[in-house]
Design an enzyme around this catalytic site. Structure first.
Site, PDB file in Angstrom:
ATOM      1  CE1 TYR A 171      -3.441  -2.456  -0.433  1.00 31.82           C
ATOM      2  CE2 TYR A 171      -4.626  -0.414  -0.011  1.00 31.82           C
ATOM      3  CZ  TYR A 171      -4.601  -1.700  -0.498  1.00 31.82           C
ATOM      4  OH  TYR A 171      -5.721  -2.220  -1.078  1.00 31.82           O
ATOM      5  CG  HIS A 232      -2.418  -3.401   3.122  1.00 30.57           C
ATOM      6  ND1 HIS A 232      -1.056  -3.547   3.019  1.00 30.57           N
ATOM      7  CD2 HIS A 232      -2.954  -4.502   2.545  1.00 30.57           C
ATOM      8  CE1 HIS A 232      -0.784  -4.697   2.406  1.00 30.57           C
ATOM      9  NE2 HIS A 232      -1.921  -5.293   2.110  1.00 30.57           N
ATOM     10  CE  LYS A 368     -19.611  13.408  -0.363  1.00 24.92           C
ATOM     11  NZ  LYS A 368     -20.823  13.390  -1.139  1.00 24.92           N
TER      12      LYS A 368
HETATM   13  C1  BG6 Z   1      -2.969  -8.231   0.261  1.00 29.50           C
HETATM   14  C2  BG6 Z   1      -3.927  -9.113   1.010  1.00 29.50           C
HETATM   15  O1  BG6 Z   1      -1.938  -7.811   1.109  1.00 29.50           O
HETATM   16  O2  BG6 Z   1      -3.640  -7.106  -0.240  1.00 29.50           O
HETATM   17  C3  BG6 Z   1      -5.077  -9.514   0.105  1.00 29.50           C
HETATM   18  O3  BG6 Z   1      -3.255 -10.278   1.456  1.00 29.50           O
HETATM   19  C4  BG6 Z   1      -5.712  -8.298  -0.509  1.00 29.50           C
HETATM   20  O4  BG6 Z   1      -6.061 -10.249   0.833  1.00 29.50           O
HETATM   21  C5  BG6 Z   1      -4.650  -7.413  -1.156  1.00 29.50           C
HETATM   22  O5  BG6 Z   1      -6.630  -8.737  -1.491  1.00 29.50           O
HETATM   23  C6  BG6 Z   1      -5.240  -6.119  -1.661  1.00 29.50           C
HETATM   24  O6  BG6 Z   1      -4.298  -5.456  -2.438  1.00 29.50           O
HETATM   25  P1  BG6 Z   1      -4.756  -4.527  -3.644  1.00 29.50           P
HETATM   26  O7  BG6 Z   1      -3.516  -3.880  -4.105  1.00 29.50           O
HETATM   27  O8  BG6 Z   1      -5.380  -5.447  -4.664  1.00 29.50           O
HETATM   28  O9  BG6 Z   1      -5.759  -3.583  -3.083  1.00 29.50           O
END
Ligand code: BG6
Length: 473
Positions: A171, A232, A368
């Site tokens: 992320y 994330h 908004k």
């Molecule tokens: C991963 C998780 O770290 O991130 C997954 O293990 C999830 O479960 C994914 O689907 C989401 O990543 P993105 O980049 O597709 O939003």
């Protein structure tokens, strides 16, 4: 700066992650070589065909690039716990590196946690470069709680220095997440309102429209809180709440991140709801527990909403509501900052301002804002100041998170990687809650239908922390 003559060794290259993310685009330095290493026995041709098939929609002009990229690939099969195998790998690396003054090796661990420690030890013993740089890129899960995460750290630490370790949280490679620091610190009007005095509550939402299809085995051991929230969502929260770093250097940024994490008490079970998806209402999608790799009596959360607080002068009392779920009605990751009510008197029930940062899909930032409805009356209407990337930056390509992070690792830039003390601080916030949920067998997640917005109590939950719904929200 990008080092020349770099070899990237992808350990676990036959696995899903390597297929999906590592070989996606041709963004590497021209002379970089990539070596796949995994247990599966296959020859180079098969490895190439796997790598090719995982590259998204090859068009005519990337055909040529792809062919060039494939020239840089090779594959070695070997065990994860035998010196012999790693010596074979080293021999192969030495062949590739013949004639070079220095050798730069980057080890990308696309591996299951069970072999992680063994591989990192064997790499150090057998494959560590004699000159040049050595880096190791590691992927979550970094343990399951504070204790197991520390164990992993202790196993890595004697072999790999912190400056050699790149812990990925993908992320942090997303364009909009990287934009958070610029939005906050590059705009004085945001900076001025960025505190408990003006902000009522903050929501960070992660929604996916699919279940754990095919990953039930992995997922059941971890659950949504460990899978996306401890990492994330908490990273996003950290970037929204940290103080201004002294500079954009990796250590200055990470120092501030750790500081705000340490001001966050651990999450209290009373501020948490958990859910698990059942069948879709039309019966076409199966429930979480119908997945064959999931135990019939699983209590694993596929949805959670929880509230964190920060005990410092800027944020005391502001609820940070994190929500994450699989098998919901849409795909969306966003931050929604709700400002306090304006003083009443001249207005009756005027909605609050909100700043929304849409991480994905369709990156955008919008506010908004109340305006006068054009016409003869003084009626108000909610409008939007809207920066939608597709419109504003239509000719720019937004890099994939992994592209951007791997490039950072090649350059040796740690800004968007997780430091050891940061990892500790993040587990400390979640560990007591995770133990509580694991140990108390009577806590059963609330069922929600596949494809819905989540457990029925969700809106009451967010409202109870002050989120004000308006018709326009
Ligand atoms: C991963 C998780 O770290 O991130 C997954 O293990 C999830 O479960 C994914 O689907 C989401 O990543 P993105 O980049 O597709 O939003």
């Amino acid at each position: 700066e990008l080092k020349e003559n770099t070899v990237i060794i992808v350990l676990g290259a036959s696995g899903d992650l390597a297929k999906k993310k590592t070989f996606r685009n041709n963004f590497l330095p021209k002379d970089a070589k990539i070596v796949g290493y995994a247990r599966t026995k296959m020859d180079r041709a098969e490895f190439l065909s796997r790598a090719k098939s995982s590259i998204k929609t090859p068009t005519k002009d990337i055909e040529a690039q792809l062919a060039k990229f494939c020239e840089s690939l090779s594959y070695i099969s070997g065990q994860y716990d035998q010196d012999d195998s790693f010596q074979t790998l080293t021999k192969h690396l030495e062949d590739l590196e013949k004639g070079q003054k220095e050798t730069n090796r980057i080890f990308y661990m696309a591996l299951p946690p069970s072999v992680f420690i063994s591989v990192s030890e064997h790499l150090k013993r057998n494959c560590y470069p004699k000159s040049g740089i050595a880096r190791i890129i590691v992927e979550k899960p970094f343990g399951k709680d504070l204790g197991s995460s520390r164990e992993l750290q202790r196993a890595l630490a004697p072999n790999w220095k912190e400056e050699e370790i790149f812990r990925i949280d993908h992320y942090l490679g997303k364009e909009m997440v990287k934009n958070l620091l610029i939005l906050r610190f590059g705009n004085s009007f945001f900076g001025a309102t960025w505190s408990r005095h003006h902000i009522d509550n903050v929501q960070i939402t992660f929604k996916e429209p699919f279940g754990t299809e095919g990953r039930g085995g992995y997922f059941d051991e971890f659950g949504i809180i460990r899978d996306v929230m401890q990492n994330h969502l908490l990273q996003i929260l950290t970037l929204i709440t940290m103080e201004r770093p002294i500079s954009f250097s990796a250590e200055d940024i990470r120092d501030e991140k750790v500081r705000v994490l340490r001001a966050m008490p651990s999450i209290e079970p009373k501020n948490v709801i958990i859910g698990q998806y059942g069948k879709s209402l039309d019966g076409s999608k199966m429930s979480y527990k119908d997945d064959e790799s999931v135990p019939r009596d699983s209590r694993c959360a596929t949805f959670a909403a929880m509230v964190a607080y920060i005990k410092n002068e800027r944020w005391d009392g502001v609820p940070f509501i994190m929500k994450a779920g699989k098998a919901l009605n849409e795909q969306k990751t966003e931050v929604r900052i709700q400002f306090r009510d304006v003083t009443s008197g001249i207005f009756k029930d005027i909605p609050r301002n909100e700043l929304v940062i849409r991480v994905q899909p369709n990156e955008s930032v919008y506010i908004k804002m109340n305006s006068k409805l054009p016409g003869l009356s003084m009626q108000t209407v909610v409008t939007e100041l809207d920066l939608t990337y597709r419109r504003r930056f239509s000719d720019l390509k937004i890099p994939e998170a992994y592209e951007s992070l791997i490039l950072d690792a090649l350059k040796g830039d740690h800004s968007n990687f997780v430091r050891d003390d940061e990892l500790d601080a993040s587990w400390r916030i979640f560990s007591p809650l995770l133990h509580y949920l694991d140990d108390n067998k009577e806590i059963i997640p609330m069922e929600y239908p596949y494809g819905s917005r989540g457990p029925a109590v969700l809106d009451d939950f967010t409202a109870s922390y002050g989120y004000a719904f308006s018709d326009a929200s």
